[in-house]
Design a protein around this motif. Structure first.
Motif, PDB file in Angstrom:
ATOM      1  N   ARG A 103       2.899  95.428 -12.932  1.00  0.00           N
ATOM      2  CA  ARG A 103       3.866  94.322 -12.884  1.00  0.00           C
ATOM      3  C   ARG A 103       3.862  93.548 -14.195  1.00  0.00           C
TER       4      ARG A 103
ATOM      5  N   GLY B 152       5.517  95.700 -16.830  1.00  0.00           N
ATOM      6  CA  GLY B 152       6.958  95.681 -16.618  1.00  0.00           C
ATOM      7  C   GLY B 152       7.601  94.392 -17.106  1.00  0.00           C
ATOM      8  N   ARG B 153       6.933  93.263 -16.899  1.00  0.00           N
ATOM      9  CA  ARG B 153       7.470  91.984 -17.370  1.00  0.00           C
ATOM     10  C   ARG B 153       7.522  91.943 -18.888  1.00  0.00           C
TER      11      ARG B 153
ATOM     12  N   ILE C 259       7.840  94.532 -20.916  1.00  0.00           N
ATOM     13  CA  ILE C 259       8.901  95.433 -21.361  1.00  0.00           C
ATOM     14  C   ILE C 259      10.268  94.802 -21.137  1.00  0.00           C
ATOM     15  N   ALA C 260      10.447  94.169 -19.984  1.00  0.00           N
ATOM     16  CA  ALA C 260      11.728  93.510 -19.687  1.00  0.00           C
ATOM     17  C   ALA C 260      12.030  92.402 -20.684  1.00  0.00           C
ATOM     18  N   GLY C 261      10.980  91.781 -21.206  1.00  0.00           N
ATOM     19  CA  GLY C 261      11.149  90.715 -22.189  1.00  0.00           C
ATOM     20  C   GLY C 261      11.060  91.193 -23.625  1.00  0.00           C
ATOM     21  N   SER C 262      11.088  92.515 -23.826  1.00  0.00           N
ATOM     22  CA  SER C 262      11.013  93.117 -25.167  1.00  0.00           C
ATOM     23  C   SER C 262       9.728  92.730 -25.898  1.00  0.00           C
TER      24      SER C 262
ATOM     25  N   GLN D  86       8.148 104.504 -16.188  1.00  0.00           N
ATOM     26  CA  GLN D  86       8.933 103.996 -17.314  1.00  0.00           C
ATOM     27  C   GLN D  86       9.726 105.121 -17.980  1.00  0.00           C
TER      28      GLN D  86
ATOM     29  N   SER E 283      20.373 103.875 -19.844  1.00  0.00           N
ATOM     30  CA  SER E 283      19.779 102.928 -20.784  1.00  0.00           C
ATOM     31  C   SER E 283      20.809 102.527 -21.828  1.00  0.00           C
TER      32      SER E 283
END
Length: 213
Positions: free
Chosen positions: A68, A71-72, A74-77, A106, A163
């Motif tokens: 988790r 993932g956070r 990656i979502a926030g670059s 991923q 993507s």
């Protein structure tokens, strides 16, 4: 003088992480070995090491909710670098000794055994075929890197339609069959080999990653 980029090496019980910490420090990072959530989420870069079996590493990561957090980021670059089994668990699943375990998903792909016709584990130095325009392998196109593994992702089938980012850059190597040696995909990068054990070439690869943070 500008401050060193902050790098967290995720501490989830994986063995042999101190060599990675020392290498990242030599490469120019301000490095901390921790599983503190705030540090993991807020560091300039996160390194996910991994030694051992795919399923065991996933169990340890899940025990601290690391997928988790990753993932956070990656979502926030926010950059993440996986190493060895930390590279493998970023794919959809791994199959070892006939037992399948779910990965983080991923990237598409399954971690399977290298061909029986060759000596395994694949242990030692090997060449790679860097992706065109690679950041990790800038200036390292003809270098060798240190591998220790019996399993790898041997196919790549990425559906670019899902993507909006540029296609991932995939670097290959060969031991009995072609296998994925590294992937660079926006903020998420990973290597099947151990850069911290790969001498000057590995050190330059880590510098390339750190300077991109």
């Amino acid at each position: 003088m500008s401050p060193k980029p902050s790098v967290v090496v995720l501490d989830y019980g994986s063995g042999n992480v101190h060599s990675a910490v020392r290498a990242l420090e030599r490469a120019g990072g301000q490095v901390e070995l921790t599983q503190d959530v705030d540090a993991v989420l807020n560091a300039d870069g996160l390194v996910v090491p991994g030694v051992g079996a795919f399923a065991a590493v996933m169990d340890s990561l899940n025990a601290i909710e690391a997928p988790r957090w990753i993932g956070r980021r990656i979502a926030g670059s926010r950059p993440v670098l996986g190493i060895c089994v930390g590279h493998q668990v970023l794919f959809e699943r791994g199959v070892e000794h006939g037992i399948a375990a779910e990965g983080m998903g991923q990237w598409p792909g399954e971690v399977t055994a290298l061909p029986r016709e060759v000596v395994v584990p694949h242990m030692g130095w090997n060449t790679v075929r860097p992706a065109e325009g690679s950041t990790l392998f800038r200036g390292l196109e003809d270098q060798r890197f240190y591998f220790v593994h019996s399993y790898a992702v041997q196919t790549w089938d990425f559906d670019q339609s899902i993507s909006a980012m540029a296609p991932p850059q995939v670097t290959w190597s060969h031991h009995g069959a072609d296998f994925i040696a590294a992937v660079e995909n926006g903020p998420l990068s990973a290597t099947q080999f151990h850069p911290e054990k790969s001498g000057d070439a590995g050190m330059q690869l880590l510098r390339n990653w750190i300077t991109s943070l």
